[in-house]
Design a protein around this motif. Sequence first.
Motif, short mmCIF file in Angstrom:
data_model
loop_
_atom_site.label_atom_id
_atom_site.label_comp_id
_atom_site.label_asym_id
_atom_site.label_seq_id
_atom_site.Cartn_x
_atom_site.Cartn_y
_atom_site.Cartn_z
N ARG A 242 0.85 -1.23 0.02
CA ARG A 242 0.11 -0.18 -0.02
C ARG A 242 0.76 1.33 0.07
N ILE A 243 2.17 1.08 0.16
CA ILE A 243 3.20 2.21 0.18
C ILE A 243 3.30 2.50 -1.21
N PRO B 186 8.86 10.71 -0.08
CA PRO B 186 8.38 10.27 1.15
C PRO B 186 7.94 8.78 1.31
N ASP B 187 7.10 8.19 0.26
CA ASP B 187 6.79 7.18 0.51
C ASP B 187 7.74 6.13 0.24
N VAL B 188 8.77 6.40 -0.38
CA VAL B 188 10.27 5.62 -0.40
C VAL B 188 10.96 5.31 0.82
N GLU C 257 11.55 2.37 5.99
CA GLU C 257 11.10 2.43 7.45
C GLU C 257 10.21 1.22 7.77
N TRP C 258 9.35 1.04 6.97
CA TRP C 258 8.58 -0.09 7.24
C TRP C 258 9.18 -1.40 7.13
N LEU C 259 9.87 -1.57 6.21
CA LEU C 259 11.02 -2.68 5.84
C LEU C 259 11.84 -2.95 7.22
N ALA C 260 12.36 -2.05 7.50
CA ALA C 260 13.45 -2.02 8.56
C ALA C 260 12.60 -2.60 9.77
#
Lengths: 469, 469
Positions: free
Chosen positions: A32-33, A44-46, A51-54
Amino acid sequence: MSDTPDSAVQTVRKYIARHRAAFLDDLAEWLRIPSVSAQPAHAPDVRRSAEWLAAKLTETGFPVAEVWETEGGAPAVFAEWPSGDPDAPTVLVYGHHDVQPAAREDGWDTDPFEPVVVGNRLYARGAADDKGQVFFHTLGVRAHLALTGRTAPAVNLKLLVEGEEEFGSPHFRELVERRRDRLAADAVVVSDTGMWSETTPTVCTGMRGLTDCEIVLYGPDQDIHSGSFGGAVPNPATIAARLAAALHDEHERVTVPGFYDGIAALTEAERRLIAELPFDEESWLATAKSHGTLGEAGYSTLERVWARPTAEVNGIGGGYQGAGSKTIIPSSAVLKLSFRLVAGQDPERIESAVRDWVAARLPDGIRHKITFWGATRPCLTPLDHPALQAVVRSMSRAFDDAKIRFTREGGSGPAADLQDVLGAPVLFLGISVPSDGWHAPNEKVELDLLFKGVETTAHLWGDLSAALR
Amino acid sequence: MSDTPDSAVQTVRKYIARHRAAFLDDLAEWLRIPSVSAQPAHAPDVRRSAEWLAAKLTETGFPVAEVWETEGGAPAVFAEWPSGDPDAPTVLVYGHHDVQPAAREDGWDTDPFEPVVVGNRLYARGAADDKGQVFFHTLGVRAHLALTGRTAPAVNLKLLVEGEEEFGSPHFRELVERRRDRLAADAVVVSDTGMWSETTPTVCTGMRGLTDCEIVLYGPDQDIHSGSFGGAVPNPATIAARLAAALHDEHERVTVPGFYDGIAALTEAERRLIAELPFDEESWLATAKSHGTLGEAGYSTLERVWARPTAEVNGIGGGYQGAGSKTIIPSSAVLKLSFRLVAGQDPERIESAVRDWVAARLPDGIRHKITFWGATRPCLTPLDHPALQAVVRSMSRAFDDAKIRFTREGGSGPAADLQDVLGAPVLFLGISVPSDGWHAPNEKVELDLLFKGVETTAHLWGDLSAALR
């Protein structure tokens, strides 16, 4: 703890079945990102995607999970899970978390950033390229621990997930060089490729390299009248055409002196493996959106795109290209050439040979400027390499003992930079299929294959740990 | 009434001297009308220019002076002054009253539409191309009457002054065909060309013809990845380049079968006349804004641009032409070719030969579309033609018995339409010189040469009247 192969497969499948729903929920959240690296508005989405993945990798168990900045502002993610065994080899998994642009109006049946499961398929931008293929490693390493009873992987497992692959990885090489100590590995596993088809599981053994350039030819100081001067001065558009035409001989072999130096002939075994694939020219042409084949004499279509080097005109331009006619001799012309390279070819030598070849072919009155954009080396892992054999064995278990065949990639990728800088062999573990629609509307991943990826890695780390010692 | 040549020259010069100031005032008035045919905003000026000229021709004595509409809205002027002698031949003078765009900021030292005399030069847009060269015919025919004591010219004198030459005469052929009865003539005199130089008076004897085309080549249905498919499918940019490269052999001769059919070899006399001109390669290259020569083996530069046919690439385009690189195989490519033709070549036959040649050279998988834009035939008046000899004699008188040398034009012009439709030989009477700066800032005409034009026509109509019977 050790299982017979059959019970190992069962163990892994049971583990996956238990975590399947949560895994898909997590993947959907990531999809969804809209981490579209080529569009500045999505910067900003990248970052959010990184950050989501980390965070997710930390949750998975990786003791180290960091967001790495790059000069371009599209961060990469690095994670590391040491084996605990001082003799364990180190494996670096490569993938990317940025995606191609996508919009409903491009022809998507659903919102590209609102994942939808239809039957056995998950539709979303990035489902196959490459978030799905990165993400199967999270469940894969947990399944590996479940299978082996270990608390850490059998290899020192590293992940490098870059954020600018979809606009050409301009800062990737620099990143790898700067971080070469952290990235050091005995093998690289690239999960950003595909298989032959849903019914023919394959392992890719190499990618072609690439070097490309722009040649600008300068003739008259301005466009001149083709009546007043035509037939008496060199025309840069004609000379550009002559260069492009002279690149190949009548057998479609590249004529640049020394171009084929260092290339080992395809062995009978290699040719047989390629010939064994269920190749259908008509469907290949449909994929290529082309209406005929043309290539180096003596080679099949697959050999031409996988195992033989090329010279292609990516662009040519000079003079008037608008509607109707304009009777000029143009003042300049441009030629954009790319050379796909195979094992044994050295991009620097090719660049130098092309420079000499061009300079020697220009008539008096034509000046030129040639610019090379940098190069990607070819990579090819020998079929008998123990690490490659480990991939084949693990995959075969996941695919119910199916015979695993071999492909190559005609394209070129940043994986070669890892090979170069880290000095490690590159292995490919991809479960995408041609129908997945990379870069196209309605990109999807086949869920069965996605979980075959999970299964493969569950077996792979133990197998590689042995193979790489 | 008859004079010895010397006294005839004196008579004409005295007449011109008396009317010189008024002639220049009138010309300046005309030059102030910005009859820029390529710019729609100037359409009223083009019309005003036509009306001004028609009125001036009436004032000059032409019993008929009409504004002729064309489909494009840029009117031509037609005038006619019958000789009164039933056996007199008819001569049609061709010129144009429209001009190229011009603005101070293009680099003009003065307002392009406010004529200025500096020393022996008159600066204004159109001073040489072509208002000055049209306008010398007004004083010329009056001087002719003054010299001969006639009340009407010794030939049936017609003028056709078109209004759209500077944007390619798109409706000229149609106009000439529609009005062919009114335009019928035994010879055409074109005053829209130049001489070799201020010190080398010359007569042009012919122009090259022209046929041009666009070839679009279609390969893949869309741009495709040069890695995935490169080396195995035909690339339309490469094929376009191969076509362009194959147009010439290693002697720079055009390879299209039959291209040279029908061309008579240059005679020794023709070659000698060309070689006699004070040609300087360095200054020719400066005019061509080029840095080297290249052309058909066995011919000099002037022979190449005047007397030999050509194939030129006016434009080529396919694939990526922007900054940096894009590794694609383009889906299409375009090639714009023009062929300059010389006497003996037939544009229709050339078109057909080119079509066949292109079709035969395309590989499977490349479709094509070829469009010809129409053609202009070459024209060449033999050196021994009595009308051409009359021009030479008249010019020689005006130039103090100077030796008149011969040039040709490498370009192509609407004159050829007059030759075609009216079946009349074309003579060229131009007094412009290369430094006049056609289409450039600070266009000028040399006043001495402008009045040599007047003088030449004062003698010419009598001489042509005899020569054409």
